[in-house]
Scaffold this active site. Sequence first.
Site, PDB file in Angstrom:
ATOM      1  CD1 TRP A 297      36.008  51.931  38.589  1.00  0.00           C
ATOM      2  CD2 TRP A 297      33.788  51.704  38.478  1.00  0.00           C
ATOM      3  NE1 TRP A 297      35.635  50.953  39.477  1.00  0.00           N
ATOM      4  CE2 TRP A 297      34.283  50.792  39.441  1.00  0.00           C
ATOM      5  CE3 TRP A 297      32.407  51.726  38.242  1.00  0.00           C
ATOM      6  CZ2 TRP A 297      33.463  49.916  40.161  1.00  0.00           C
ATOM      7  CZ3 TRP A 297      31.588  50.855  38.958  1.00  0.00           C
ATOM      8  CH2 TRP A 297      32.112  49.970  39.898  1.00  0.00           C
TER       9      TRP A 297
ATOM     10  CG  ASP B 215      33.904  58.594  39.210  1.00  0.00           C
ATOM     11  OD1 ASP B 215      34.248  58.753  40.403  1.00  0.00           O
ATOM     12  OD2 ASP B 215      33.454  57.521  38.770  1.00  0.00           O
TER      13      ASP B 215
ATOM     14  CE  LYS C 283      36.309  51.751  44.933  1.00  0.00           C
ATOM     15  NZ  LYS C 283      35.567  52.289  43.799  1.00  0.00           N
TER      16      LYS C 283
HETATM   17  C1  LIG Z   1      34.344  52.065  42.807  1.00  0.00           C
HETATM   18  C2  LIG Z   1      34.096  53.125  41.790  1.00  0.00           C
HETATM   19  C3  LIG Z   1      32.781  53.442  41.338  1.00  0.00           C
HETATM   20  C4  LIG Z   1      31.555  52.695  41.815  1.00  0.00           C
HETATM   21  O1  LIG Z   1      31.056  53.287  42.946  1.00  0.00           O
HETATM   22  P1  LIG Z   1      29.739  52.815  43.743  1.00  0.00           P
HETATM   23  O2  LIG Z   1      29.748  53.700  44.926  1.00  0.00           O
HETATM   24  O3  LIG Z   1      29.898  51.363  44.050  1.00  0.00           O
HETATM   25  O4  LIG Z   1      28.583  53.075  42.851  1.00  0.00           O
HETATM   26  C5  LIG Z   1      32.653  54.477  40.434  1.00  0.00           C
HETATM   27  N1  LIG Z   1      33.725  55.161  39.973  1.00  0.00           N
HETATM   28  C6  LIG Z   1      34.979  54.874  40.375  1.00  0.00           C
HETATM   29  C7  LIG Z   1      36.119  55.679  39.845  1.00  0.00           C
HETATM   30  C8  LIG Z   1      35.191  53.860  41.293  1.00  0.00           C
HETATM   31  O5  LIG Z   1      36.443  53.575  41.699  1.00  0.00           O
END
Ligand SMILES: *Cc1c(COP(=O)(O)O)cnc(C)c1O
Length: 362
Positions: free
Chosen positions: A102, A172, A196
Site C-alpha cells: 500500500w 495511512d 477494514k
Molecule cells: C486497503 C488499503 C488501501 C486501499 O484503500 P481503498 O479504499 O480501496 O482505496 C490503502 N491503504 C491501506 C493501508 C489499505 O489497507
Amino acid sequence: MNHLNFSGGPGVLPETVLAQAQQAIALVPETGLSILGISHRSEWFAGVVAEAERNIRELLQLPDSHAVLFLQGGASLQFSMIPMLLLRGTAKTAEYLRTGYWSGKAIPEATLEGQVRVVWDGAASGFRRLPGAEELSCSADAAYFHYVSNETVEGLQFHEIPGNDAVPRVCDMSSDFLSRPFDPRRFDLIYAHAQKNLGPAGVTVVVIRRDLLEKAPAGLPALLDYRSHLNAHSIYNTPPVFAIYVVLLVTRWLLNEIGGLENMAALNRKKAALLYQAIDASAGFYQGWADHANRSLMNVVFKLGTPELEGAFLKQAGERGFSGLAGHRSLGGIRASIYNAMTLPAVEALAAFMEEFRRAPC
Ligand SMILES: *Cc1c(COP(=O)(O)O)cnc(C)c1O
C-alpha cells in the site's frame, strides 16, 4: 458464517452493529424512513455526523487543533489529495517510507505533484520487516513525511511512531485505525477508509490539523480541497449516508461495549498472540511472513511448505466455515485478518483448526 470472516477487507463488523444497520434499512424510528431514503440535508443526519465525530474525538482524545472529516474516494484518493495540498507548488520534497504494497501505491501518486524521496525501501528485504529508527535519515525540512502504520497485505505493523516531529507527519491508518490508542498530537494528517476496521466501504475518515489547510495551493477542484468538506461539515455534496451511519454504530460499540481503545488493544493483542503462537509452535509447518518485531496485530500472514498444502488448508478451512483466508493476490499464502470486530472465540477456533491441520494435513 459471518463471525468467521477473516477477510482482509471489507472486513468483519460486530454482530450488534449489523443488527442495528439491518433495522435502519427497514426504518429509522426517529424519522419514520429507511436510512437509504433519508436526506443528507436532514437534521437527523447532521446529528449522525456530529456524533460520529464526537465519538472519534473521545476515542482518540483528539484536541480541537485537529478536524475530523468524512470523505469519499477511499484511501486511494488520499494518495493524491495529500500531495495536492502539501506538495503542489512547493520547492520542498515529500518523504515516504516504502514498506509494502500500500505504501508502494501511494508514492507514484505523490510524484505527480512534486519531488518525492523514498527514505527507506523494504523491497531489498522482500517486505518482511520495517525499518528501525536508526535506519531512517529523515530531513528536518521535508514538505511532509508519509508512512503506512499497518501494511495490510504483508502483515507488518509499526509499534512505534517513525519520523521527525518537526515535519508534518502523514499516516495511512486504513487497516489499524481505532485498533489501539496513540497520541494524535504527533500526527498532522491521518486517513483511514472504513472498510477494514470501521464500517462498510464508501467513507474515509480524515483527521487533519486545521493549520495545514493554511498551506493549501490555489486552484484545487472543490471536491479535492479539504476546506470544502471542513466548511460543509462533511456534507459538501451527497455523502454516503448509510456508510457514515454504520461508522457511528461502530464508534458507539467501541465506547459502550468494548470500553475504549485500551480495552480494544488488549483484546487485539490476545487474538494475535493465539495465531502467532500457532505459527511459532508448528516447527516450521506454518512460516510467518513478518519479522517478529514488526508482526501485525490486524493481519497475520503466513505460508505453508507448498502451494498444494496451502490449497488444502484453504479448502478444509472453507469447509469448516472460515472465509477470507487466502493471502492477497500479490503475495499468495494465507492471511488471517483479525480486525476489531473479529471475536476471540472465532480466533480460538482458527488456532485450533491450524493445530488440527498441522497434525493431519490431508
Ligand atoms: C486497503 C488499503 C488501501 C486501499 O484503500 P481503498 O479504499 O480501496 O482505496 C490503502 N491503504 C491501506 C493501508 C489499505 O489497507
